[in-house]
Design an enzyme around this catalytic site. Structure first.
Site, PDB file in Angstrom:
ATOM      1  N   ASP A  83     -38.345   1.804 -23.601  1.00 48.75           N
ATOM      2  CA  ASP A  83     -39.139   2.856 -22.971  1.00 48.75           C
ATOM      3  C   ASP A  83     -38.906   2.942 -21.471  1.00 48.75           C
ATOM      4  O   ASP A  83     -38.255   2.074 -20.870  1.00 48.75           O
ATOM      5  CB  ASP A  83     -40.640   2.644 -23.267  1.00 48.75           C
ATOM      6  CG  ASP A  83     -41.084   1.186 -23.051  1.00 48.75           C
ATOM      7  OD1 ASP A  83     -40.377   0.440 -22.354  1.00 48.75           O
ATOM      8  OD2 ASP A  83     -42.145   0.818 -23.582  1.00 48.75           O
ATOM      9  N   ASP A 111     -53.789  -3.640 -26.558  1.00 45.51           N
ATOM     10  CA  ASP A 111     -54.377  -2.705 -27.524  1.00 45.51           C
ATOM     11  C   ASP A 111     -53.528  -2.604 -28.795  1.00 45.51           C
ATOM     12  O   ASP A 111     -53.755  -1.734 -29.630  1.00 45.51           O
ATOM     13  CB  ASP A 111     -54.532  -1.317 -26.893  1.00 45.51           C
ATOM     14  CG  ASP A 111     -53.200  -0.725 -26.443  1.00 45.51           C
ATOM     15  OD1 ASP A 111     -52.136  -1.384 -26.603  1.00 45.51           O
ATOM     16  OD2 ASP A 111     -53.211   0.408 -25.928  1.00 45.51           O
ATOM     17  N   HIS A 114     -50.191  -2.019 -28.885  1.00 45.04           N
ATOM     18  CA  HIS A 114     -49.008  -1.137 -28.834  1.00 45.04           C
ATOM     19  C   HIS A 114     -47.698  -1.940 -28.825  1.00 45.04           C
ATOM     20  O   HIS A 114     -47.660  -3.092 -28.405  1.00 45.04           O
ATOM     21  CB  HIS A 114     -49.077  -0.144 -27.663  1.00 45.04           C
ATOM     22  CG  HIS A 114     -48.866  -0.708 -26.300  1.00 45.04           C
ATOM     23  ND1 HIS A 114     -49.558  -0.287 -25.199  1.00 45.04           N
ATOM     24  CD2 HIS A 114     -48.017  -1.666 -25.832  1.00 45.04           C
ATOM     25  CE1 HIS A 114     -49.149  -0.950 -24.131  1.00 45.04           C
ATOM     26  NE2 HIS A 114     -48.215  -1.788 -24.494  1.00 45.04           N
ATOM     27  N   GLU A 130     -48.871   4.043 -28.487  1.00 50.58           N
ATOM     28  CA  GLU A 130     -50.283   3.720 -28.311  1.00 50.58           C
ATOM     29  C   GLU A 130     -51.026   3.846 -29.650  1.00 50.58           C
ATOM     30  O   GLU A 130     -50.510   4.456 -30.590  1.00 50.58           O
ATOM     31  CB  GLU A 130     -50.885   4.683 -27.278  1.00 50.58           C
ATOM     32  CG  GLU A 130     -50.235   4.595 -25.891  1.00 50.58           C
ATOM     33  CD  GLU A 130     -50.610   3.334 -25.108  1.00 50.58           C
ATOM     34  OE1 GLU A 130     -50.808   2.263 -25.718  1.00 50.58           O
ATOM     35  OE2 GLU A 130     -50.680   3.432 -23.868  1.00 50.58           O
TER      36      GLU A 130
HETATM   37  P1  PGA Z   1     -46.713  -7.354 -20.750  1.00 55.36           P
HETATM   38  O1  PGA Z   1     -46.745  -5.966 -21.545  1.00 55.36           O
HETATM   39  O2  PGA Z   1     -45.515  -8.062 -21.248  1.00 55.36           O
HETATM   40  O3  PGA Z   1     -46.596  -6.979 -19.296  1.00 55.36           O
HETATM   41  O4  PGA Z   1     -47.987  -8.066 -21.084  1.00 55.36           O
HETATM   42  C1  PGA Z   1     -46.502  -5.991 -22.909  1.00 55.36           C
HETATM   43  C2  PGA Z   1     -46.507  -4.571 -23.455  1.00 55.36           C
HETATM   44  O5  PGA Z   1     -47.266  -3.730 -22.940  1.00 55.36           O
HETATM   45  O6  PGA Z   1     -45.745  -4.300 -24.402  1.00 55.36           O
END
Ligand code: PGA
Length: 257
Positions: A67, A136, A138, A143
């Site tokens: 992404d 959450d 994702h 999302e």
């Molecule tokens: P993070 O994010 O590694 O910064 O905790 C993980 C994600 O949002 O996939």
């Protein structure tokens, strides 16, 4: 899902790196799916170490990132282009022309997304996808309530995600509201998937992903449909799993595989 529990992030990351390195040694033209965020940093460090000290050779590999923030130029310090240069690409020998990241400034986003999917396809598909996990649930920037059949597309970020990611920006206001992300169906087409999650803030999402029902509210639960997913957790991220003893037992049985 094969769930592996480790005392800490470093131990889990070294083990995950071993799986990536084994693939690259077995298949020098491997196609790797890459993730950003805090989670894979130690994994990338270990791969860079193996490149420098053990001759791990990425020169035949192709990469596709999950992404990118919409609206951020590749040169923007918070862009995932910048992150990848800083945290991985500059430390290994991947040919720049075979590293792919969605373009946050694409003018025609649907066409860009279709082109990204076509590029993955013409590279032969992703051999190994690396994933982090949002608090959450994702994966990529898919999302909660994302279609389990989604492909690479424009996505509006939740406030939860923007708040989680605000630590990298000067203020919450500066966190982009949109992103381009591989879809859940795109991710599920990878031949192998490794997901890393660290810290108690991820524990609820980890438990829902592994032990909860398949649900669009927890995009990572879609990984239950995939036949070759390995999950690398530290103690904090594993703290809400109910079948921890069973995973530990299986991990002992599979030691060395
Ligand atoms: P993070 O994010 O590694 O910064 O905790 C993980 C994600 O949002 O996939």
């Amino acid at each position: 899902m094969r769930v592996s529990l480790y005392s800490d992030e470093q131990a889990a990351s070294v083990e995950a790196a071993r799986q990536v390195a084994a693939l690259v040694r077995r298949k020098p033209a491997a196609v790797l799916g890459l993730a950003t965020g805090g989670t894979p940093l130690a994994l990338y460090k270990e791969l860079i170490r193996q490149h420098g000290q053990e001759g791990l050779d990425f020169s035949g590999c192709t990469t596709f990132n999950l992404d990118e923030y919409a609206g951020l130029a590749p040169s923007h310090p918070m862009s995932y282009h910048h992150y990848m240069r800083e945290n991985f690409f500059e430390g290994v020998n991947l040919p720049a022309e075979r590293t792919n990241i969605p373009d946050g400034l694409a003018e025609d986003i649907p066409a860009h997304c279709a082109d990204y999917e076509a590029k993955i396809h013409s590279a032969g598909g992703v051999d190994l996808q690396i994933l982090g996990l949002g608090s959450d649930g994702h994966i990529g920037f898919n999302e909660p309530t994302s279609s389990l059949g989604s492909r690479t597309r424009f996505q509006t970020l939740t406030e939860n995600t923007r708040t989680d990611n605000a630590r990298y920006f000067a203020s919450l206001e500066e966190v982009p509201r949109h992103a381009i992300t591989m879809g859940i169906a795109t991710i599920l087409e990878a031949r192998e998937i490794i997901l890393l999650a660290f810290g108690a803030a991820k524990a609820a999402a980890v438990a829902s992903m592994i032990e909860g029902p398949l649900a669009a509210m927890v995009p990572a639960s879609a990984l239950q449909l995939h036949p070759a997913v390995r999950v690398f957790l530290d103690e904090g991220a594993a703290s809400l799993l109910t079948k921890k003893d069973y995973y530990r037992y299986l991990q002992q049985q599979c030691a060395g595989q």
